[in-house]
Design an enzyme around this catalytic site. Structure first.
Site, PDB file in Angstrom:
ATOM      1  N   LYS A  37      42.403  37.255  35.018  1.00 18.64           N
ATOM      2  CA  LYS A  37      41.561  36.194  35.582  1.00 18.64           C
ATOM      3  C   LYS A  37      40.732  36.727  36.750  1.00 18.64           C
ATOM      4  O   LYS A  37      41.181  37.571  37.525  1.00 18.64           O
ATOM      5  CB  LYS A  37      42.449  35.049  36.048  1.00 18.64           C
ATOM      6  CG  LYS A  37      41.731  33.906  36.756  1.00 18.64           C
ATOM      7  CD  LYS A  37      42.731  32.841  37.169  1.00 18.64           C
ATOM      8  CE  LYS A  37      42.070  31.763  38.017  1.00 18.64           C
ATOM      9  NZ  LYS A  37      41.681  32.279  39.367  1.00 18.64           N
ATOM     10  N   LYS A  42      42.529  42.646  40.069  1.00 17.20           N
ATOM     11  CA  LYS A  42      42.458  43.761  39.096  1.00 17.20           C
ATOM     12  C   LYS A  42      41.985  45.056  39.751  1.00 17.20           C
ATOM     13  O   LYS A  42      42.506  46.128  39.457  1.00 17.20           O
ATOM     14  CB  LYS A  42      41.501  43.404  37.957  1.00 17.20           C
ATOM     15  CG  LYS A  42      41.996  42.307  37.055  1.00 17.20           C
ATOM     16  CD  LYS A  42      40.987  41.979  35.980  1.00 17.20           C
ATOM     17  CE  LYS A  42      39.651  41.575  36.535  1.00 17.20           C
ATOM     18  NZ  LYS A  42      39.709  40.395  37.426  1.00 17.20           N
ATOM     19  N   LYS A  68      29.394  43.688  40.062  1.00 16.48           N
ATOM     20  CA  LYS A  68      29.706  43.653  41.495  1.00 16.48           C
ATOM     21  C   LYS A  68      30.001  45.060  42.032  1.00 16.48           C
ATOM     22  O   LYS A  68      29.950  45.296  43.225  1.00 16.48           O
ATOM     23  CB  LYS A  68      30.901  42.717  41.712  1.00 16.48           C
ATOM     24  CG  LYS A  68      31.164  42.369  43.156  1.00 16.48           C
ATOM     25  CD  LYS A  68      31.925  41.053  43.272  1.00 16.48           C
ATOM     26  CE  LYS A  68      33.280  40.981  42.778  1.00 16.48           C
ATOM     27  NZ  LYS A  68      34.188  41.543  42.120  1.00 16.48           N
ATOM     28  N   ASP A 155      37.982  37.649  33.370  1.00 16.57           N
ATOM     29  CA  ASP A 155      38.692  37.380  32.124  1.00 16.57           C
ATOM     30  C   ASP A 155      37.698  37.235  30.971  1.00 16.57           C
ATOM     31  O   ASP A 155      37.985  36.586  29.975  1.00 16.57           O
ATOM     32  CB  ASP A 155      39.543  36.116  32.249  1.00 16.57           C
ATOM     33  CG  ASP A 155      38.740  34.905  32.714  1.00 16.57           C
ATOM     34  OD1 ASP A 155      37.558  35.084  33.051  1.00 16.57           O
ATOM     35  OD2 ASP A 155      39.286  33.797  32.740  1.00 16.57           O
TER      36      ASP A 155
END
Length: 295
Positions: A37, A42, A68, A155
């Site tokens: 998510k 992550k 990003k 995700d």
């Protein structure tokens, strides 16, 4: 080259992004794709796992797959230029580039690449991933690599951002002990199940993150066939390491920091050894609502 075409076996009825077969990462390297998510941690997980592999003596490459482009900044201590931006500067003539234009050395020798992404609403993340792997192969930068970690946008499991699954041996899913994170995890399981029909990728396991307890994760794992490989509690040292733009391995060795370091080293050792692929069955959306949060 990356092309888009219909392959009903790879996600029934869907249009998938296919990579040029010649651009596949060579056999021998352990390739891990990290999904979960959005905002679940992550990038923190990926960079600390890369650092842990390097501590085990592995040659590691981390590839950030997010517009990003902040996947590797705790390893390099800065935001590095993206592959797609560097290619655009030379009108996509990759032969004009040198490795140091797009690959940067981070903590303990971990090599770092940020794919970047197309402008919002245009292009495809799968194209960017394909161009990055192609560039790395053209410059022979994957030949001596032991571990490759793809840190993938949120995700999103569309054909584009599912493209790293076409290169990976295993997928790790990062989740917290809450409904939204587990709901996203369920969709990722379905995406891996679809990709596994045509590619070598298999489920490696679950990383429980920012969670004191794992009761909801455990309940979902038992129902679907998943297993938790590592558990990272909501330790303030992890948050502070990101603010300091460094990995947990560069923090002052307090009791909490050492515990987190050991958990990452344990995860890296598990992945370095033979991982038993998981055969998990995703749930229907209604089934998740019925399963979680009710006694």
């Amino acid at each position: 080259m990356t092309t888009t075409l219909a392959r009903h076996a790879d996600g029934e009825g869907s249009v998938q992004v296919q990579q040029d077969p010649s651009a596949k990462i060579q056999e021998g390297a352990l390739v891990i794709a990290v999904y979960g998510k959005g905002g679940i941690g992550k990038s923190t997980t990926s960079s600390n796992l890369s650092a842990a592999f390097s501590k085990l003596g592995k040659k590691v490459l981390q590839i950030g797959c997010d517009p990003k482009h902040d996947s590797t900044f705790t390893l390099t201590h800065k935001m590095v230029p993206t592959v797609i931006d560097i290619l655009e500067e030379v009108d996509f003539h990759s032969e004009e580039l040198r490795p140091e234009d797009f690959m940067f050395q981070g903590f303990n020798g971990v090599m770092c690449v940020e794919s970047g992404g197309p402008p919002a609403g245009t292009g495809c993340g799968g194209y960017v991933t394909g161009q990055t792997v192609k560039l790395l192969k053209e410059h022979h930068l994957l030949e001596d690599t032991d571990v490759v970690i793809f840190d993938v946008l949120g995700d999103v499991v569309c054909g584009g951002f599912a493209a790293p699954l076409q290169h990976a041996n295993y997928c790790l899913i990062v989740t917290a002990n809450d409904f939204d994170s587990i709901f996203a995890m369920n969709r990722i399981v379905a995406a891996i199940q679809a990709k596994a029909k045509n590619y070598k990728v298999r489920l490696g396991g679950v990383v429980a993150n920012r969670s004191a307890d794992t009761d909801q994760i455990d309940k979902f794992n038992e129902r679907t066939g998943l297993k938790t490989m590592a558990h990272f509690r909501d330790v303030d040292a992890i948050r502070r390491s990101r603010l300091k733009k460094c990995t947990i391995f560069e923090m002052e060795p307090t009791e909490d920091v050492l515990a987190v370091q050991n958990e990452y080293l344990s995860l890296a050792k598990k992945l370095s050894n033979s991982v038993e692929p998981l055969e998990a069955d995703p749930l229907k959306d209604r089934e998740i609502f019925d399963l979680l949060g009710f006694d």
